[in-house]
Design an enzyme around this catalytic site. Structure first.
Site, mmCIF file in Angstrom:
data_model
loop_
_atom_site.group_PDB
_atom_site.id
_atom_site.type_symbol
_atom_site.label_atom_id
_atom_site.label_comp_id
_atom_site.label_asym_id
_atom_site.label_seq_id
_atom_site.Cartn_x
_atom_site.Cartn_y
_atom_site.Cartn_z
ATOM 1 N N LYS A 178 32.128 -0.365 66.893
ATOM 2 C CA LYS A 178 32.384 0.012 68.283
ATOM 3 C C LYS A 178 31.212 0.761 68.904
ATOM 4 O O LYS A 178 30.852 0.528 70.066
ATOM 5 C CB LYS A 178 33.671 0.850 68.359
ATOM 6 N N ILE A 179 30.588 1.666 68.135
ATOM 7 C CA ILE A 179 29.451 2.407 68.680
ATOM 8 C C ILE A 179 28.256 1.481 68.848
ATOM 9 O O ILE A 179 27.582 1.487 69.878
ATOM 10 C CB ILE A 179 29.099 3.611 67.786
ATOM 11 N N THR A 256 21.702 8.118 64.751
ATOM 12 C CA THR A 256 22.802 8.962 65.224
ATOM 13 C C THR A 256 24.055 8.702 64.402
ATOM 14 O O THR A 256 25.159 9.003 64.848
ATOM 15 C CB THR A 256 23.101 8.708 66.718
ATOM 16 N N SER A 257 23.897 8.170 63.210
ATOM 17 C CA SER A 257 25.043 7.772 62.401
ATOM 18 C C SER A 257 25.280 8.737 61.242
ATOM 19 O O SER A 257 26.101 9.643 61.341
ATOM 20 C CB SER A 257 24.839 6.347 61.881
ATOM 21 N N ARG A 258 24.570 8.567 60.128
ATOM 22 C CA ARG A 258 24.689 9.456 58.975
ATOM 23 C C ARG A 258 23.302 9.686 58.394
ATOM 24 O O ARG A 258 22.496 8.750 58.263
ATOM 25 C CB ARG A 258 25.620 8.874 57.909
ATOM 26 N N ASP A 282 19.887 12.629 65.105
ATOM 27 C CA ASP A 282 21.011 13.513 65.424
ATOM 28 C C ASP A 282 21.741 13.911 64.144
ATOM 29 O O ASP A 282 22.688 14.680 64.189
ATOM 30 C CB ASP A 282 21.981 12.828 66.393
ATOM 31 N N GLU A 287 22.319 18.156 56.148
ATOM 32 C CA GLU A 287 22.659 18.937 57.335
ATOM 33 C C GLU A 287 23.768 19.951 57.102
ATOM 34 O O GLU A 287 23.916 20.897 57.876
ATOM 35 C CB GLU A 287 23.055 18.015 58.488
ATOM 36 N N HIS A 319 23.506 17.106 65.412
ATOM 37 C CA HIS A 319 24.759 16.355 65.288
ATOM 38 C C HIS A 319 25.648 16.609 66.513
ATOM 39 O O HIS A 319 26.824 16.961 66.397
ATOM 40 C CB HIS A 319 25.511 16.735 64.006
ATOM 41 N N GLN A 320 25.083 16.376 67.683
ATOM 42 C CA GLN A 320 25.831 16.589 68.925
ATOM 43 C C GLN A 320 26.164 15.289 69.634
ATOM 44 O O GLN A 320 26.671 15.301 70.757
ATOM 45 C CB GLN A 320 25.043 17.509 69.870
ATOM 46 N N PHE A 322 28.546 13.328 69.299
ATOM 47 C CA PHE A 322 29.986 13.210 69.586
ATOM 48 C C PHE A 322 30.448 14.217 70.626
ATOM 49 O O PHE A 322 31.610 14.168 71.070
ATOM 50 C CB PHE A 322 30.783 13.471 68.298
#
Length: 346
Positions: A178-179, A256-258, A282, A287, A319-320, A322
């Protein structure tokens, strides 16, 4: 939360017993959202949910504090390994509710053996993360973060700020969930040529106008590569020395995933050789010891992270991706509904 969502959650609650829930790694903004939601539910029913919010993470050392809780709610950097799960079982915990999509930090097999249900939030406003991905791409390309600082100092020199036109460029999207699909829609709107790789192709992606290719072809032809796949054994360090070597000189890499999708040492070598011309992160593999906390007065001990921050063509956010009001409201709604109904169980 809208009226229909509140009613659905209330209807689900009416069939449940009294619940005690522990939230871990909780920040003030989450505390406020979940408290408001639970207060609404409790006020509309003769059954109640008692919630306790902890700022510290859930791990093998802190799990012993879960006695008396039926459910625990955790986030991306809580360490739900086998020892943590064994401690939760002894405490009588029946359900681990992830308030995020990824579940690589949970030993799902150990939870199943312990009779503990695990649920997650599989999809919440995918456009939220997609828009942050595009923000990283545009900021790195047009160097708006550097221009902002220059203008504040009265420096209007354009030297060093040249970017490139996105229109007509080939962008590789690894992972078309979806992303990934939301990212593709935006990129196509910019007029980009989009190449995709995913072990499970989706017809909707090709209908939009993107094209599935092999991973090697994507890496070889894309001037921008962006990652939107889950972290598992197959995808761990999917970006490594060999994959970087296949990329064009000066490639832009976005994650921006993992964090575990990229090999940090290989990334640093790619930056030093200028193979990687732009890097937007991100997420970061280690982290959990850094993100979501203020370390401005600390000496950060992670040498790899500190090395990454020294490159002028690297942009890191904590990690922003979301972090919008709409996404947080959706996460809260789905998390509570999972607890009350058992939906989205792994």
């Amino acid at each position: 939360m809208n009226t229909s969502a509140r009613k659905k959650a209330h209807d689900n609650l009416s069939d449940q017993q009294h619940k005690n829930i522990a939230f871990f790694s909780t920040r003030s903004y989450e505390h406020a959202l979940f408290s408001e939601l639970l207060e609404t539910l409790n006020g509309a029913s003769d059954k109640t949910i008692n919630a306790t919010f902890f700022e510290h993470p859930l791990n093998a050392s802190t799990a012993a504090s879960c006695s008396g809780f039926s459910d625990v709610v955790v986030f991306v950097n809580d360490d739900i390994n086998r020892k943590t799960i064994e401690a939760l079982k002894l405490c009588g915990v029946k359900h681990i509710a992830l308030r995020c999509a990824g579940f690589n930090n949970v030993d799902v097999d150990a939870a199943a053996k312990a009779g503990i249900t695990v649920s997650r939030v599989p999809a919440y406003s995918p456009e939220t993360v997609a828009e942050h991905t595009i923000a990283l791409i545009l900021t790195l390309n047009r160097k708006t973060h550097k221009a902002y600082n220059r203008v504040r100092e009265g420096n209007f020199n354009l030297g060093g700020l040249m970017g490139f036109t996105l229109h007509g460029k080939t962008v590789g999207v690894i992972g078309t969930g979806k992303i990934g699909q939301a990212v593709i829609r935006i990129l196509l709107g910019f007029g980009c040529h989009v190449l995709c790789f995913d072990p499970h192709p989706n017809n909707d992606v090709t209908t939009m106008g993107a094209h599935y290719v092999t991973l090697n072809e994507l890496l070889e032809k894309s001037v921008i590569v962006t990652l939107h796949c889950p972290l598992n054994e197959q995808s761990h360090h999917i970006i490594n020395a060999k994959s970087i070597d296949k990329m064009p000189q000066g490639v832009m890499l976005i994650n921006t995933s993992r964090g575990g999708l990229v090999d940090d040492n290989a990334i640093i070598k790619g930056l030093k050789s200028k193979k990687i011309g732009y890097l937007g992160l991100d997420v970061y593999e280690r982290e959990s010891e850094l993100f979501f906390n203020d370390h401005s007065q600390d000496i950060i001990q992670d040498d790899i992270f500190q090395r990454l921050t020294t490159f002028p063509n690297v942009l890191i956010t904590g990690h922003q991706g979301f972090f919008t009001l709409e996404a947080l409201e959706e996460i809260a709604k789905i998390t509570v509904n999972n607890i009350m109904t058992g939906e989205n169980a792994l």
